[in-house]
Design a protein around this motif. Structure first.
Motif, PDB file in Angstrom:
ATOM      1  N   ARG A 195       0.842  -1.204   0.000  1.00 26.07           N
ATOM      2  CA  ARG A 195       0.000   0.000   0.000  1.00 26.07           C
ATOM      3  C   ARG A 195       0.873   1.249   0.000  1.00 26.07           C
ATOM      4  NH1 ARG A 195      -3.045  -3.211   3.677  1.00 26.07           N
ATOM      5  NH2 ARG A 195      -2.112  -2.109   5.463  1.00 26.07           N
ATOM      6  N   ILE A 198       2.096   1.919  -3.493  1.00 27.53           N
ATOM      7  CA  ILE A 198       1.078   2.580  -4.319  1.00 27.53           C
ATOM      8  C   ILE A 198       1.061   4.082  -4.048  1.00 27.53           C
ATOM      9  CG2 ILE A 198      -1.403   2.791  -4.710  1.00 27.53           C
ATOM     10  CD1 ILE A 198      -1.614  -0.225  -4.279  1.00 27.53           C
ATOM     11  N   ARG A 271      -0.390  -0.151 -11.002  1.00 27.08           N
ATOM     12  CA  ARG A 271      -1.053  -0.090  -9.691  1.00 27.08           C
ATOM     13  C   ARG A 271      -1.981  -1.282  -9.490  1.00 27.08           C
ATOM     14  NH1 ARG A 271      -1.072   5.375 -11.142  1.00 27.08           N
ATOM     15  NH2 ARG A 271      -3.201   5.247 -11.974  1.00 27.08           N
ATOM     16  N   ALA A 272      -2.601  -1.750 -10.570  1.00 24.24           N
ATOM     17  CA  ALA A 272      -3.487  -2.911 -10.461  1.00 24.24           C
ATOM     18  C   ALA A 272      -2.712  -4.160 -10.049  1.00 24.24           C
ATOM     19  CB  ALA A 272      -4.203  -3.150 -11.787  1.00 24.24           C
ATOM     20  N   THR A 275      -1.936  -3.751  -6.340  1.00 24.07           N
ATOM     21  CA  THR A 275      -3.158  -3.931  -5.554  1.00 24.07           C
ATOM     22  C   THR A 275      -3.540  -5.408  -5.487  1.00 24.07           C
ATOM     23  OG1 THR A 275      -3.984  -1.737  -6.189  1.00 24.07           O
ATOM     24  CG2 THR A 275      -5.607  -3.330  -5.391  1.00 24.07           C
ATOM     25  N   ALA A 278      -1.269  -7.179  -3.045  1.00 27.42           N
ATOM     26  CA  ALA A 278      -1.643  -6.874  -1.660  1.00 27.42           C
ATOM     27  C   ALA A 278      -2.876  -7.657  -1.253  1.00 27.42           C
ATOM     28  CB  ALA A 278      -1.877  -5.367  -1.501  1.00 27.42           C
ATOM     29  N   ALA A 279      -3.855  -7.750  -2.147  1.00 28.71           N
ATOM     30  CA  ALA A 279      -5.112  -8.477  -1.834  1.00 28.71           C
ATOM     31  C   ALA A 279      -4.837  -9.962  -1.624  1.00 28.71           C
ATOM     32  CB  ALA A 279      -6.113  -8.270  -2.962  1.00 28.71           C
TER      33      ALA A 279
END
Length: 282
Positions: A195, A198, A271-272, A275, A278-279
């Motif tokens: 995060r 990002i 960024r995707a 993300t 991270a998920a």
């Protein structure tokens, strides 16, 4: 000095060897005569002159003393130390702990305008959170068996992040996607690190490209390297930090960075990927 794959290190060592050979010849001594005066085996003289063995500072003093060239000692020792600094074993560099090594690099970083960074193992120090840096540096300390000063070393490492907010520094960073999914520290710490990444990607001085794991590769995965303007390259191997100064080698790293850049995705696509990584951890 241990052996190094870098021609910059080899060239620096050979330059010292050539200067010592010239000093011997100027003194009118053969290799055998010099060896006798230095009280060592002729094979040692041969190895030093060929660049196969790096002379110690004591060797330089003895050699120059035997040749009546004591005035050449300071310059040769300075050159020898400079050559040695191009190839630094991590254990030796970190022998007194990690904090000093972190502080030492800041001044060099301050004079760099454009950083081009490629990482294939861990996120670069500029981007690390305290928790990520702590976990990483603790594993390095445990592996190398060096003094444990991680608590003091982490703030010293994080101090370099100020360069992203001050001065006219620019950062072009390429990250292999698998680095995002390689957990350093706890799952929560790793997710927080991503995060944070990002957030940093939105800074105007930072350009981050992510090289997707499944992309068609035109440049194979390399060891992490840091390009400082177009002046030098630092390559990080398992055992050593190698500084590259030869223009030919620097050009190769610039070409490699350009090739890696073409495989990377940027902006929303980058960024995707962060993300999603991270998920998958949370």
């Amino acid at each position: 000095m241990p052996s190094s794959p870098s021609s910059s290190v080899v060239a620096a060592r050979k330059a010292i060897a050539d200067r010592l050979t010239e000093i011997r010849k100027d003194a009118g001594l053969s290799g055998a005569e010099l060896s006798a005066l230095c009280d060592w085996h002729p094979a040692k003289t041969s190895r030093i002159q060929s660049g196969k063995s790096a002379p110690s500072e004591a060797d330089i003093r003895t050699w120059c003393g035997a040749c009546g060239a004591g005035d050449r000692i300071p310059d040769l020792i300075a050159a020898s130390r400079a050559a040695e600094s191009m190839y630094q074993e991590w254990r030796r560099r970190n022998s007194s702990g990690l904090k000093f090594a972190q502080e030492k690099v800041i001044s060099d970083y301050e004079h760099t305008r454009l950083f081009r960074i490629y990482v294939s193992n861990v996120l670069p120090g500029f981007f690390q959170t305290a928790e990520y840096a702590t976990a990483l540096m603790q594993s390095i300390t445990d592996f190398q068996g060096t003094p444990n000063d991680v608590a003091a070393a982490v703030p010293a490492r994080l101090a370099r992040t100020r360069l992203m907010y001050t001065g006219a520094h620019r950062f072009a960073v390429l990250i292999e996607e698998w680095v995002l999914r390689t957990r350093i520290g706890s799952p929560a710490d790793m997710a927080a690190q991503l995060r944070h990444l990002i957030t940093l990607m939105s800074l105007p001085c930072v350009a981050v490209g992510i090289i997707p794991a499944g992309c068609h590769r035109t440049v194979w995965p390399l060891e992490a390297f840091y390009l400082f303007d177009a002046q030098r390259v630092v390559v990080e191997t398992l055992t050593a930090k190698v500084t590259v100064l030869q223009p030919r080698e620097i050009t190769d790293y610039i070409r490699a960075f350009a090739g890696l850049s073409e495989m990377a995705v940027y902006g929303a696509r980058a960024r995707a990927l962060v993300t999603a990584a991270a998920a998958s951890i949370e």
